[in-house]
Design a protein around this motif. Sequence first.
Motif, short mmCIF file in Angstrom:
data_model
loop_
_atom_site.label_atom_id
_atom_site.label_comp_id
_atom_site.label_asym_id
_atom_site.label_seq_id
_atom_site.Cartn_x
_atom_site.Cartn_y
_atom_site.Cartn_z
N GLY A 82 24.29 -67.50 29.76
CA GLY A 82 22.88 -67.22 29.56
C GLY A 82 22.63 -67.03 28.08
N GLU A 83 23.12 -68.00 27.27
CA GLU A 83 23.21 -67.79 25.83
C GLU A 83 22.04 -68.35 25.03
N SER A 84 21.18 -69.11 25.67
CA SER A 84 20.04 -69.70 24.96
C SER A 84 18.79 -68.92 25.33
N LEU A 85 18.35 -68.06 24.43
CA LEU A 85 17.18 -67.22 24.71
C LEU A 85 15.90 -68.07 24.63
N LEU A 86 14.82 -67.53 25.16
CA LEU A 86 13.50 -68.17 25.08
C LEU A 86 12.60 -67.30 24.21
N PRO A 87 11.65 -67.92 23.48
CA PRO A 87 10.80 -67.15 22.57
C PRO A 87 10.08 -65.98 23.24
N CYS A 88 9.71 -66.14 24.52
CA CYS A 88 9.01 -65.06 25.23
C CYS A 88 9.82 -63.76 25.20
N CYS A 89 11.16 -63.87 25.15
CA CYS A 89 12.02 -62.68 25.09
C CYS A 89 11.70 -61.80 23.90
N MET A 90 11.31 -62.43 22.80
CA MET A 90 11.18 -61.69 21.55
C MET A 90 10.11 -60.61 21.63
N GLN A 91 9.10 -60.82 22.47
CA GLN A 91 8.05 -59.81 22.64
C GLN A 91 8.61 -58.53 23.25
N VAL A 92 9.49 -58.69 24.25
CA VAL A 92 10.06 -57.52 24.91
C VAL A 92 11.08 -56.84 24.00
N ILE A 93 11.85 -57.64 23.27
CA ILE A 93 12.79 -57.07 22.30
C ILE A 93 12.04 -56.22 21.28
N GLU A 94 10.88 -56.69 20.86
CA GLU A 94 10.06 -55.92 19.91
C GLU A 94 9.54 -54.65 20.56
N GLU A 95 9.13 -54.71 21.83
CA GLU A 95 8.68 -53.51 22.54
C GLU A 95 9.75 -52.42 22.52
N ALA A 96 11.00 -52.87 22.64
CA ALA A 96 12.12 -51.92 22.70
C ALA A 96 12.61 -51.50 21.32
N ASN A 97 11.88 -51.88 20.27
CA ASN A 97 12.25 -51.54 18.88
C ASN A 97 13.64 -52.05 18.52
N THR B 39 13.37 -68.22 18.57
CA THR B 39 14.26 -67.20 19.10
C THR B 39 15.68 -67.51 18.61
N PHE B 40 16.69 -67.18 19.41
CA PHE B 40 18.07 -67.37 18.97
C PHE B 40 18.93 -67.91 20.11
N GLN B 41 20.01 -68.56 19.73
CA GLN B 41 21.09 -68.91 20.64
C GLN B 41 22.25 -67.98 20.32
N VAL B 42 22.74 -67.28 21.33
CA VAL B 42 23.61 -66.13 21.08
C VAL B 42 24.87 -66.19 21.92
#
Length: 422
Positions: A53-68, A108-111
């Motif tokens: 599950g290593e290829s993130l989607l840009p939508c993830c970044m909003q939630v990552i920001e919510e979590a500081n 986003t990122f591939q991680v």
Amino acid sequence: MLFELNAPSIPDNLDVVIIGAGPSGSIAASLLHQQGKKVLVLEKQFFPRFSIGESLLPCCMQVIEEANMLDAVNNAGFQFKNGAAFQYGDRYTTFDFDDKFTTGPSTTFQVERAKFDKLLADTAQAQGVDIRFGQTVEQVDLSATPRLHVRNEQGKTYEVNAQYILDASGFGRVLPRLLDLERPSSLPTRSAIFTHVEDNITDANFDRNKILISVNPNDPSIWYWLIPFSNGRCSLGVVAEPEKLAQQGDDFNTQLLNMVEQEPSLHKLLKNSKILNNCNELKGYSANISTLATDKFALLGNAGEFLDPVFSSGVTIAMQSASFAVKSLIKQLNGESVDWQQDYAAPLMQGVNTFRTYVQAWYDTHFQQVIFHQDSNPKIKQMICSILAGYAWDMNNPYVSQSDRRLRTLVELCQETALNPV
């Protein structure tokens, strides 16, 4: 209450216990901690540990920001990602997330998930979240206040009481297993064989900023992922029906290599690559459940439902479920009334079912016809691009709000223009 001597000290008056410290667990813990709630996270494994599950989607970044956690993720040196590329024989097309219908992050990122998941957990701990590793949840009692029976790495057993349980255990699906919530998936059984490779790619046209999805030229139900990392490595995998993989050899390495040989462009691209570790298999991964949430527990991410890896929706669904669940849980913990079906399950499943539409259409090849259509309508492509970028909850996008009907019509148009080119 502890029921064995020398078991670990557990805080009193816990609001929430979270099973699992992966992306959904760490995100949920951080969001709850920000609201002043007392949280304990119990993780069975020790980080770092391998996961796909290593290829993130840009939508993830909003939630990552919510979590500081956005600064930590942005500064970690992960591979930048700005879109997705698709390949089928001599057909090649790209979706650039900058050119999408929905507002919101476009990159986003591939991680490598071992590093990414540890980063999220470490960041949550730095914020003050209590995470305990090497803790296995063996039983759950919901007859009164939720109670978990846990075994630690030394084999000591103890109890944890909390007002609420969030299951973020991923493919472990702890609560579905213990509470008999698992139900057969509506999706056919498929398997994924995967590994990491030192890719040694020399093709100047290869775009490391995008995931590459390749289709087997002889069987469009078989597809491959190639996810570049920032360190010269890639995640490589193939997805097919189990019996088709078994026909390719007696071990996973042979099966994957033989499958890659069947896709000439991918095989050429990886001609100098070296497998870094033995291939693994994830089999029968699609899952469904009878109950997503009650006033005592909620299932997050893969613990609830997992569709398919084809559009990298897993981590996005996991993070969105954490955000949605915490919003409802804060209300309940503050004494407000919550309808968990209406307030959590239904909104979350709106996006999950949107992804489901396109996953099913990928395997019956209808969505493949859309992806590889030569004369795409720019506005429609932007709407499809938004879904590929993870914005499957944007009800202003007609390909979300009316996904089945809109996609059927679009497929018919693509078929018609293919038969009658201008």
